[in-house]
Motif scaffolding. Structure first.
Motif, PDB file in Angstrom:
ATOM      1  N   PHE A   1      34.442  45.304  35.525  1.00  0.00           N
ATOM      2  CA  PHE A   1      35.653  44.759  36.129  1.00  0.00           C
ATOM      3  C   PHE A   1      35.315  44.066  37.444  1.00  0.00           C
ATOM      4  O   PHE A   1      34.245  44.268  38.027  1.00  0.00           O
ATOM      5  CB  PHE A   1      36.702  45.858  36.363  1.00  0.00           C
TER       6      PHE A   1
ATOM      7  N   ASP B   1      40.365  41.964  37.273  1.00  0.00           N
ATOM      8  CA  ASP B   1      39.954  41.362  36.000  1.00  0.00           C
ATOM      9  C   ASP B   1      39.149  42.417  35.248  1.00  0.00           C
ATOM     10  O   ASP B   1      38.043  42.773  35.649  1.00  0.00           O
ATOM     11  CB  ASP B   1      39.106  40.119  36.248  1.00  0.00           C
ATOM     12  N   SER B   2      39.736  42.938  34.167  1.00  0.00           N
ATOM     13  CA  SER B   2      39.055  43.994  33.408  1.00  0.00           C
ATOM     14  C   SER B   2      38.211  43.435  32.270  1.00  0.00           C
ATOM     15  O   SER B   2      37.768  44.176  31.394  1.00  0.00           O
ATOM     16  CB  SER B   2      40.075  44.996  32.866  1.00  0.00           C
ATOM     17  N   LYS B   3      38.015  42.126  32.278  1.00  0.00           N
ATOM     18  CA  LYS B   3      37.109  41.442  31.341  1.00  0.00           C
ATOM     19  C   LYS B   3      37.449  41.747  29.886  1.00  0.00           C
ATOM     20  O   LYS B   3      36.580  41.992  29.050  1.00  0.00           O
ATOM     21  CB  LYS B   3      35.661  41.805  31.662  1.00  0.00           C
ATOM     22  N   GLY B   4      38.767  41.742  29.632  1.00  0.00           N
ATOM     23  CA  GLY B   4      39.251  41.896  28.266  1.00  0.00           C
ATOM     24  C   GLY B   4      39.353  43.309  27.771  1.00  0.00           C
ATOM     25  O   GLY B   4      39.817  43.546  26.647  1.00  0.00           O
TER      26      GLY B   4
ATOM     27  N   VAL C   1      45.286  45.830  30.280  1.00  0.00           N
ATOM     28  CA  VAL C   1      44.218  44.828  30.328  1.00  0.00           C
ATOM     29  C   VAL C   1      44.608  43.859  31.441  1.00  0.00           C
ATOM     30  O   VAL C   1      45.700  43.283  31.408  1.00  0.00           O
ATOM     31  CB  VAL C   1      44.068  44.095  28.981  1.00  0.00           C
ATOM     32  N   TRP C   2      43.725  43.679  32.399  1.00  0.00           N
ATOM     33  CA  TRP C   2      44.072  42.969  33.615  1.00  0.00           C
ATOM     34  C   TRP C   2      43.347  41.637  33.696  1.00  0.00           C
ATOM     35  O   TRP C   2      42.174  41.532  33.343  1.00  0.00           O
ATOM     36  CB  TRP C   2      43.734  43.825  34.830  1.00  0.00           C
ATOM     37  N   SER C   3      44.091  40.640  34.189  1.00  0.00           N
ATOM     38  CA  SER C   3      43.533  39.291  34.285  1.00  0.00           C
ATOM     39  C   SER C   3      43.706  38.755  35.695  1.00  0.00           C
ATOM     40  O   SER C   3      44.705  39.056  36.373  1.00  0.00           O
ATOM     41  CB  SER C   3      44.233  38.362  33.296  1.00  0.00           C
ATOM     42  N   GLU C   4      42.769  37.941  36.129  1.00  0.00           N
ATOM     43  CA  GLU C   4      42.864  37.342  37.461  1.00  0.00           C
ATOM     44  C   GLU C   4      44.025  36.354  37.551  1.00  0.00           C
ATOM     45  O   GLU C   4      44.426  35.960  38.647  1.00  0.00           O
ATOM     46  CB  GLU C   4      41.561  36.646  37.817  1.00  0.00           C
ATOM     47  N   ASP C   5      44.584  35.983  36.406  1.00  0.00           N
ATOM     48  CA  ASP C   5      45.720  35.060  36.405  1.00  0.00           C
ATOM     49  C   ASP C   5      47.040  35.757  36.724  1.00  0.00           C
ATOM     50  O   ASP C   5      48.060  35.087  36.906  1.00  0.00           O
ATOM     51  CB  ASP C   5      45.838  34.374  35.035  1.00  0.00           C
TER      52      ASP C   5
END
Length: 611
Positions: free
Chosen positions: A434, A446-449, A488-492
């Motif tokens: 992450f 960002d958990s990279k999917g 699930v975390w995203s930088e967006d």
């Protein structure tokens, strides 16, 4: 089983307060400390041992340890930012340390070597508490581990292993010498050495060539707790009772913090990491009791500990005078201990008290020029106390360097399925699972999917805490003071943290006699104080029952009982100006004494705002 912190230097701090502050520590305080050590002769001690010139020791018996603690701080700063000049200085220092250790088969305590070489490890009527033989070797090991992690070099690590092996050969269960550290620190250092060789497989060849016995290092650290209270054959302190260095009963039986406050904190810090590795539940039970005793009965509002001047240590429960000692190093030791307790329990209260010490007791110890320091941090002063340019016992600057150089590593902690945001400090960290970044009140994960649990600490001193994502409130559950979310975390899709600092009056436990009828003011994590220069020379202020407290330009203003206006500043900033430096944290409160005396009689609180 437990979470871990990122390696020192891998978290990049990008914070409006901490980035310039740490830059000043790195570029002003660090070179100043090394320069002072050279000027007063601490480095000369090593050279005298190398040259065998017969010179007597310069400085206190633990001067070697102070130099090597500073070296650890330098290496940790180097891990964050490689600097050829600093690295060259470190390399030169290591050459000197190695040469001095070579003169005595790995033994490195110049005071003992220079002044009483027949008393190594306390032999021949020595005094291991005052000699600091084990303490100095612990700082050597700390510096060596930090140096390797920062540079990949093993130049100091070889000497550390040699010294550790020497200690394992000489000390331990019968028929070896029954000795524990007179000043704790080597307990944690030996666990660090054990972990390094257990976890870093690239060191396998080095370990074989240097006879690394890493399992013995952990057993040694555990022995130093098991052997407490067993004085058979022990070289005891001549001036102090066994409580002074936590040697009165076996560690598992200890339930009250006592003795020298720095020794105590480093003792408990070491016990926490030993318990993590050995699974000793009796140690965890003791640690829980000790932490509770300290926080609820022996901790000052500022996060300072150690009321007594004569032993730089603890007194009886609830003896918390406002002119107490509160040594800087003790607050730092407490901060380090809280970080390890948090890894075990993942409870935000440990970082609440970490911040209590950091933002008050510890920051107050450093002058605005980063070259003047407080040894003690009382909550009341008649104006005669000033920060010193240097001290005959300069233990505070090395400890400050250790904490500030490692601060970046405590912002986050993680395990295979979760990342904890412990400190709200602008920063960025990335590993193979992450990325997490804090910028102001915005957190990007960002958990990279992959699915990841994110835990955001809710500090004790905030109100109206909430989380937003894409303009909508984000739901969370609260676990031990953390806002917990799975996903699930995203930088967006950054998370915005919203909260308000609380401006509050706090009251001491009514069993603290000196503060009955008094109140103190806190703003967020900051303890506020009255300084004479802002209040016409009068810090004996009685706050009105309804003082109308308000914040303006980082100062708190309010109404006194006589109708005048008083001014409070953050405690950590006091004594930085020319002029009247009288100071008080606990102020008289109009109409409070009768209430607190009633509470003392009935045995419980009527208000819920006590610190």
């Amino acid at each position: 089983m437990y979470q871990k912190y990122p390696k020192v230097g891998t978290v990049v701090v990008q914070d409006s307060f901490w980035t310039p502050y740490l830059d000043n520590v790195r570029h002003k305080m660090l070179p100043y400390v090394f320069k002072k050590f050279e000027e007063i002769g601490y480095v000369q001690n090593f050279l005298s041992v190398i040259n065998e010139d017969g010179q007597k020791h310069i400085g206190p018996p633990f001067s070697d340890g102070l130099f090597m603690e500073s070296l650890r701080g330098a290496c940790d700063f180097l891990a964050a930012d490689r600097d050829p000049l600093l690295e060259a200085y470190i390399d030169k220092s290591i050459e000197i340390l190695n040469a001095a250790a070579d003169k005595n088969d790995g033994f490195l305590c110049t005071m003992t070597t220079q002044n009483y070489p027949d008393k190594i490890w306390g032999d021949n009527d020595g005094d291991i508490v005052e000699q600091h033989d084990l303490y100095d070797h612990g700082t050597l090991i700390e510096a060596a581990v930090s140096h390797y992690l920062a540079t990949g070099k093993t130049t100091l690590l070889g000497t550390a292993v040699r010294s550790a092996n020497l200690i394992c050969d000489m000390i331990g269960p019968a028929p070896k010498k029954n000795i524990i550290p007179g000043h704790s620190l080597p307990e944690e250092a030996f666990v660090k050495l054990y972990r390094l060789f257990r976890d870093d497989k690239s060191l396998a060849s080095f370990a074989a060539e240097n006879n690394v016995r890493h399992e013995e290092y952990l057993r040694m650290a555990e022995f130093w707790y098991e052997a407490r209270g067993d004085h058979r054959g022990r070289f005891m302190a001549k001036r102090f009772k066994p409580e002074y260095n936590q040697d009165h009963i076996t560690f598992a039986e200890q339930d009250e913090v006592m003795g020298h406050s720095v020794r105590a904190m480093l003792c408990y810090l070491g016990a926490t990491v030993v318990a993590q590795e050995t699974g000793r539940q009796d140690y965890f039970q003791a640690l829980d009791k000790l932490w509770d005793n300290m926080v609820n009965r022996k901790l000052h509002l500022s996060g300072g500990i150690g009321a007594r001047y004569d032993i730089e240590g603890f007194d009886v429960d609830y003896y918390l005078p406002n002119k107490a000692y509160l040594e800087t190093c003790a607050g730092i030791g407490l901060a380090f201990w809280n970080t390890e307790m948090n890894l075990v329990y993942q409870d935000s209260k440990y970082f609440d008290y970490f911040e209590r010490s950091l933002y008050n007791n510890i920051l107050s110890a450093v002058g605005e020029d980063f070259r003047h320091f407080f040894y003690q941090n009382p909550l009341q002063s008649d104006g005669t106390l000033r920060r010193w340019e240097w001290h005959g016992c300069p233990c505070c600057p090395p400890m400050l360097l250790k904490l500030f150089s490692a601060l970046n590593s405590f912002i986050y902690s993680y395990d295979d399925g979760a990342v904890n945001i412990n400190l709200h400090i602008g920063s960025r960290y990335e590993n193979d699972r992450f990325t997490v970044c804090q910028k102001g009140r915005e957190i990007v994960v960002d958990s990279k999917g992959e699915r990841l649990t994110v835990k955001i600490r809710i500090p004790e001193y905030v109100e109206n805490f909430s989380l937003l994502q894409c303009g909508e409130k984000l739901s969370y559950r609260v676990e031990k003071g953390y806002a917990v979310m799975d996903g699930v975390w995203s930088e967006d899709a950054p998370i915005t943290v919203s909260y308000d600092y609380v401006l509050r009056r706090v009251y001491a436990n009514p069993k603290v006699e000196e503060d009955r009828g008094r109140t103190a003011v806190m703003y967020g994590p900051y303890v506020m104080c009255a300084e004479g220069i802002d209040n016409g020379g009068n810090v004996d202020i009685e706050i009105a029952e309804n003082p109308g407290l308000h914040l303006l330009d980082n100062k708190v203003y309010g109404k006194a009982s006589d109708g005048s206006t008083f001014c409070l500043i953050p405690y950590y900033t006091w004594c930085n100006r020319e002029g009247d430096a009288t100071m008080a944290v606990w102020l008289r409160q109009e109409n409070m004494r009768p209430l607190q005396e009633l509470e003392a009689r009935i045995g419980h609180k009527l208000y819920d705002t006590y610190a």
